[in-house]
Design a protein around this motif. Sequence first.
Motif, PDB file in Angstrom:
ATOM      1  N   SER A 169       0.827  -1.205   0.000  1.00 17.60           N
ATOM      2  CA  SER A 169       0.000   0.000   0.000  1.00 17.60           C
ATOM      3  C   SER A 169       0.861   1.254   0.000  1.00 17.60           C
ATOM      4  O   SER A 169       0.573   2.229  -0.704  1.00 17.60           O
ATOM      5  CB  SER A 169      -0.927  -0.014   1.218  1.00 17.60           C
ATOM      6  N   ASP A 170       1.935   1.235   0.793  1.00 13.37           N
ATOM      7  CA  ASP A 170       2.834   2.391   0.842  1.00 13.37           C
ATOM      8  C   ASP A 170       3.513   2.618  -0.499  1.00 13.37           C
ATOM      9  O   ASP A 170       3.781   3.764  -0.895  1.00 13.37           O
ATOM     10  CB  ASP A 170       3.900   2.186   1.930  1.00 13.37           C
ATOM     11  N   ASP A 171       3.802   1.529  -1.207  1.00 13.68           N
ATOM     12  CA  ASP A 171       4.486   1.629  -2.499  1.00 13.68           C
ATOM     13  C   ASP A 171       3.535   2.003  -3.639  1.00 13.68           C
ATOM     14  O   ASP A 171       3.983   2.423  -4.708  1.00 13.68           O
ATOM     15  CB  ASP A 171       5.173   0.301  -2.845  1.00 13.68           C
ATOM     16  N   ALA A 172       2.234   1.818  -3.420  1.00 16.69           N
ATOM     17  CA  ALA A 172       1.244   2.080  -4.480  1.00 16.69           C
ATOM     18  C   ALA A 172       0.921   3.567  -4.526  1.00 16.69           C
ATOM     19  O   ALA A 172      -0.094   4.025  -3.982  1.00 16.69           O
ATOM     20  CB  ALA A 172      -0.018   1.257  -4.243  1.00 16.69           C
ATOM     21  N   GLU A 173       1.787   4.320  -5.181  1.00 14.51           N
ATOM     22  CA  GLU A 173       1.624   5.775  -5.217  1.00 14.51           C
ATOM     23  C   GLU A 173       0.799   6.233  -6.419  1.00 14.51           C
ATOM     24  O   GLU A 173       0.070   7.215  -6.340  1.00 14.51           O
ATOM     25  CB  GLU A 173       2.997   6.450  -5.237  1.00 14.51           C
ATOM     26  N   THR A 174       0.911   5.537  -7.535  1.00 12.92           N
ATOM     27  CA  THR A 174       0.179   5.950  -8.733  1.00 12.92           C
ATOM     28  C   THR A 174      -1.171   5.255  -8.806  1.00 12.92           C
ATOM     29  O   THR A 174      -1.432   4.271  -8.110  1.00 12.92           O
ATOM     30  CB  THR A 174       0.977   5.615 -10.004  1.00 12.92           C
ATOM     31  N   ALA A 175      -2.007   5.780  -9.679  1.00 14.44           N
ATOM     32  CA  ALA A 175      -3.340   5.189  -9.858  1.00 14.44           C
ATOM     33  C   ALA A 175      -3.236   3.744 -10.345  1.00 14.44           C
ATOM     34  O   ALA A 175      -3.944   2.852  -9.845  1.00 14.44           O
ATOM     35  CB  ALA A 175      -4.150   6.027 -10.839  1.00 14.44           C
ATOM     36  N   ASP A 176      -2.367   3.492 -11.314  1.00 14.85           N
ATOM     37  CA  ASP A 176      -2.213   2.134 -11.842  1.00 14.85           C
ATOM     38  C   ASP A 176      -1.755   1.165 -10.756  1.00 14.85           C
ATOM     39  O   ASP A 176      -2.204   0.007 -10.711  1.00 14.85           O
ATOM     40  CB  ASP A 176      -1.208   2.121 -12.999  1.00 14.85           C
ATOM     41  N   GLN A 183     -12.109  -0.018  -2.245  1.00 14.66           N
ATOM     42  CA  GLN A 183     -11.483   1.267  -1.922  1.00 14.66           C
ATOM     43  C   GLN A 183     -10.251   1.515  -2.793  1.00 14.66           C
ATOM     44  O   GLN A 183     -10.047   2.619  -3.298  1.00 14.66           O
ATOM     45  CB  GLN A 183     -11.099   1.311  -0.442  1.00 14.66           C
ATOM     46  N   TYR A 184      -9.433   0.487  -2.983  1.00 13.38           N
ATOM     47  CA  TYR A 184      -8.237   0.653  -3.817  1.00 13.38           C
ATOM     48  C   TYR A 184      -8.626   1.008  -5.262  1.00 13.38           C
ATOM     49  O   TYR A 184      -7.983   1.849  -5.905  1.00 13.38           O
ATOM     50  CB  TYR A 184      -7.394  -0.618  -3.802  1.00 13.38           C
ATOM     51  N   LEU A 185      -9.672   0.372  -5.774  1.00 12.19           N
ATOM     52  CA  LEU A 185     -10.114   0.679  -7.142  1.00 12.19           C
ATOM     53  C   LEU A 185     -10.564   2.123  -7.254  1.00 12.19           C
ATOM     54  O   LEU A 185     -10.224   2.825  -8.217  1.00 12.19           O
ATOM     55  CB  LEU A 185     -11.252  -0.266  -7.546  1.00 12.19           C
ATOM     56  N   ALA A 186     -11.345   2.576  -6.282  1.00 13.09           N
ATOM     57  CA  ALA A 186     -11.814   3.963  -6.319  1.00 13.09           C
ATOM     58  C   ALA A 186     -10.656   4.939  -6.190  1.00 13.09           C
ATOM     59  O   ALA A 186     -10.599   5.957  -6.889  1.00 13.09           O
ATOM     60  CB  ALA A 186     -12.836   4.194  -5.208  1.00 13.09           C
ATOM     61  N   MET A 187      -9.709   4.628  -5.323  1.00 11.61           N
ATOM     62  CA  MET A 187      -8.538   5.486  -5.151  1.00 11.61           C
ATOM     63  C   MET A 187      -7.696   5.529  -6.418  1.00 11.61           C
ATOM     64  O   MET A 187      -7.012   6.517  -6.696  1.00 11.61           O
ATOM     65  CB  MET A 187      -7.698   4.994  -3.974  1.00 11.61           C
ATOM     66  N   GLY A 188      -7.749   4.431  -7.206  1.00  9.41           N
ATOM     67  CA  GLY A 188      -6.988   4.379  -8.449  1.00  9.41           C
ATOM     68  C   GLY A 188      -7.738   4.952  -9.635  1.00  9.41           C
ATOM     69  O   GLY A 188      -7.249   4.882 -10.770  1.00  9.41           O
ATOM     70  N   GLY A 189      -8.922   5.479  -9.409  1.00  9.56           N
ATOM     71  CA  GLY A 189      -9.675   6.114 -10.488  1.00  9.56           C
ATOM     72  C   GLY A 189     -10.600   5.179 -11.236  1.00  9.56           C
ATOM     73  O   GLY A 189     -11.312   5.607 -12.145  1.00  9.56           O
ATOM     74  N   ALA A 190     -10.635   3.887 -10.858  1.00  3.61           N
ATOM     75  CA  ALA A 190     -11.515   2.926 -11.535  1.00  3.61           C
ATOM     76  C   ALA A 190     -12.860   2.899 -10.807  1.00  3.61           C
ATOM     77  O   ALA A 190     -13.271   1.877 -10.235  1.00  3.61           O
ATOM     78  CB  ALA A 190     -10.869   1.543 -11.555  1.00  3.61           C
ATOM     79  N   PHE A 191     -13.542   4.044 -10.837  1.00  4.38           N
ATOM     80  CA  PHE A 191     -14.743   4.190 -10.014  1.00  4.38           C
ATOM     81  C   PHE A 191     -15.867   3.253 -10.469  1.00  4.38           C
ATOM     82  O   PHE A 191     -16.533   2.627  -9.642  1.00  4.38           O
ATOM     83  CB  PHE A 191     -15.231   5.636 -10.032  1.00  4.38           C
ATOM     84  N   LYS A 192     -16.104   3.168 -11.770  1.00  4.91           N
ATOM     85  CA  LYS A 192     -17.189   2.306 -12.244  1.00  4.91           C
ATOM     86  C   LYS A 192     -16.955   0.861 -11.836  1.00  4.91           C
ATOM     87  O   LYS A 192     -17.878   0.155 -11.429  1.00  4.91           O
ATOM     88  CB  LYS A 192     -17.320   2.408 -13.764  1.00  4.91           C
ATOM     89  N   ARG A 193     -15.721   0.427 -11.947  1.00  2.00           N
ATOM     90  CA  ARG A 193     -15.402  -0.947 -11.561  1.00  2.00           C
ATOM     91  C   ARG A 193     -15.609  -1.143 -10.063  1.00  2.00           C
ATOM     92  O   ARG A 193     -16.124  -2.171  -9.620  1.00  2.00           O
ATOM     93  CB  ARG A 193     -13.962  -1.259 -11.950  1.00  2.00           C
ATOM     94  N   ALA A 194     -15.230  -0.127  -9.271  1.00  2.00           N
ATOM     95  CA  ALA A 194     -15.416  -0.206  -7.825  1.00  2.00           C
ATOM     96  C   ALA A 194     -16.893  -0.269  -7.467  1.00  2.00           C
ATOM     97  O   ALA A 194     -17.308  -1.058  -6.606  1.00  2.00           O
ATOM     98  CB  ALA A 194     -14.761   1.001  -7.152  1.00  2.00           C
ATOM     99  N   ALA A 195     -17.710   0.548  -8.128  1.00  2.00           N
ATOM    100  CA  ALA A 195     -19.144   0.571  -7.847  1.00  2.00           C
ATOM    101  C   ALA A 195     -19.794  -0.750  -8.230  1.00  2.00           C
ATOM    102  O   ALA A 195     -20.675  -1.256  -7.518  1.00  2.00           O
ATOM    103  CB  ALA A 195     -19.806   1.727  -8.589  1.00  2.00           C
ATOM    104  N   THR A 196     -19.367  -1.323  -9.358  1.00  2.00           N
ATOM    105  CA  THR A 196     -19.905  -2.608  -9.784  1.00  2.00           C
ATOM    106  C   THR A 196     -19.525  -3.710  -8.803  1.00  2.00           C
ATOM    107  O   THR A 196     -20.349  -4.558  -8.443  1.00  2.00           O
ATOM    108  CB  THR A 196     -19.395  -2.958 -11.192  1.00  2.00           C
TER     109      THR A 196
END
Length: 688
Positions: free
Chosen positions: A312-319, A350-363
Amino acid sequence: MNTFKSIGTLDQTLMQRCFVLATWSLVTTAMVLFADDDLTPKLRLQYRSDDQSLLYVVGDGASDAVAAQQICDSMNLRFNSIPSLETLPLDCSNHHAIIIGSNGVDFLGWHQDEARKEQVFSSLREFVANGGHLIVFGSYNGRNTEQFQEFGIHTTHFHNDHFERISGRSEVLFAGSESLVPSPPYVHSFGNVTVDEDRTAVVMLKRATASDPDDRRAEHNPEDPVFVTIAYQRGRVSYSPVEPHAGGPWLVPVVVKWILKGAPTNQSQLDETVVVPPSLVRERNFPPTPAFELSALRQSHKELLAELQRQSDDAETADQKIQLADVVLEQSKNEAEAIKRYVQLRQACQYLAMGGAFKRAATLLAEISNQYQFDVHHAQLRLLKAAQESTVDIPGDELITASLRWADNASDIHQYEHATDYVAAAQSIAATDQRTDLEEQLSRRLAGLKPLTTAQQKVSSELGQAVDTLNADAKTRLGKFFALSCRDWQRGLPLLSEGSDMSLKACAQIDLATPESSAAHIEIARQWQDAGTTLTTLERQGTHDRSRQWYLAALPSLSGSEHEQIVADISKLDLPHVDLHFKLHLDGAGRLEVSSEGARWIDHFGNPVPTIELNQYLWQPEKTPVFQNRGVTSFLPSDTTLNYPKLRRIRGRGMVVLERNTAGIAIVNLNDVPVGSDDYEFVIEAAY
């Protein structure tokens, strides 16, 4: 007030509630949503017993019902049919599946008895909620399907002539029926269907490019479903825009055989036994739900965060955040403990939404909600917050559309406080994105929710009690909330009929007796109108809305001065109105159709209309033939009635004529003079 102020990193609901109920299958150790070698989502099979039957609502498809019966007879399975939804039993638990045949849904729009229509749809909804499978075949242009929006289904009028297989799905639908499938792949869709993105749905067959040059069958949304199946509470709803009797009779035996296999969505389900003893049907369709203790949830979440801390600490970018979500989802496939799997799936959202994949997170969140019981409202607000804080610039329209869709869903079940939270969230997002064009719409929606929220708060204690424990005064309060404030007559009328308000009690008792003559319709309409004199504004509008329904039921039997008198009486009712203000430049002739579903423009001749201004919206009909009344383009309340709209002309040299109808569609015909063109402006006034 900041909607997200109280939402922290850890789901506070887990800290406040003593347990979360988890749906956990006792018959399989495979995760329903994420099987190792299967497509996702994977919907639960529909189990049945030998003493349950398939019920076919014939509609216009008499020959289709015969084909369905032949399949059942050949397999020695129980089969029943009824001519229309008019005779649908209140209790459908003796059936494992109900098929509504071609145009069978017209009953829900055209039948004159509003109380009976509400009763029928309530029975269908309860049937599905308790584990049944409802299969709906199409109606012409998708008409009279508004109630199915509760299942996430939306229809419009675009036709199509062909279908295309979906790898891994269509083979499952066609299993054992391949000889019935036509080649070339012809099936006529008498409209098109879309499903809300936050629903757990599987498209089993899709449309293909149409070759017919007729505009009605233009190549519109070739990716839309020909057959789609959707999870709803314990059961399933499947929909096809095909009218089998006219556009594809082969589809009926295919679907019947698929139903009898338990309506599988994945290859791995085809060999499973779906016929079980009657005592096990409920358990198999809705497995037991062991409780998650609060301390166990805390500990599981703490352990997961510790395990993922370095990543989690290393996951700085959206991808990188999306990759981390995928890692957690992969872990969930092999996790044997239900509580750990639940926490993993929620964290992946939460990780998906934080990465900008909102539709995927909502689904994903919607899929989780079909497996576990938790505070979905709070979880959805957390997703919105995470998406807003994402380093990726997620389009504001995407978040606003989701917020308003969730607000609609909350309103549908009378959770107006939750709906207010969602609209407030949309307003906050719109302000951040400087979407001044949405200010009026969102402010109007919040204002409309305020009296409903107040009404909900007044009966908060009654809402938590069993109806049979309430006294007459409490039943009156709760009945007024459901019937008069929410317009949920199915739930409200029985309460009012046993309440302490004598005027409302008399109205409800007569209403529930479903009077049949036009004179009786007019009498009960006037009684409802008179009953509103001492009520709040919202409640009075509820009694006048019921009065209008009964007046409208009487109209088809009236003529001449009697008819005109009732139309005049309707116009005097105290009902809120909405004005739809249209502006366009016309060089030729065209037709405007407006309903609670949306607006449609049809060019008859001359130059196409490039732009139509509808209230604060700019609509380009050539790009978007149907301007949908949903999300960021919502232009009138969904319960608006357009049976008797009014037209007010402002300018335009040619013809602007309102075509009256009783099908809930306002139709305006426009025709400019032969030479030149002109600007046209007019207003349609409708009640809701």
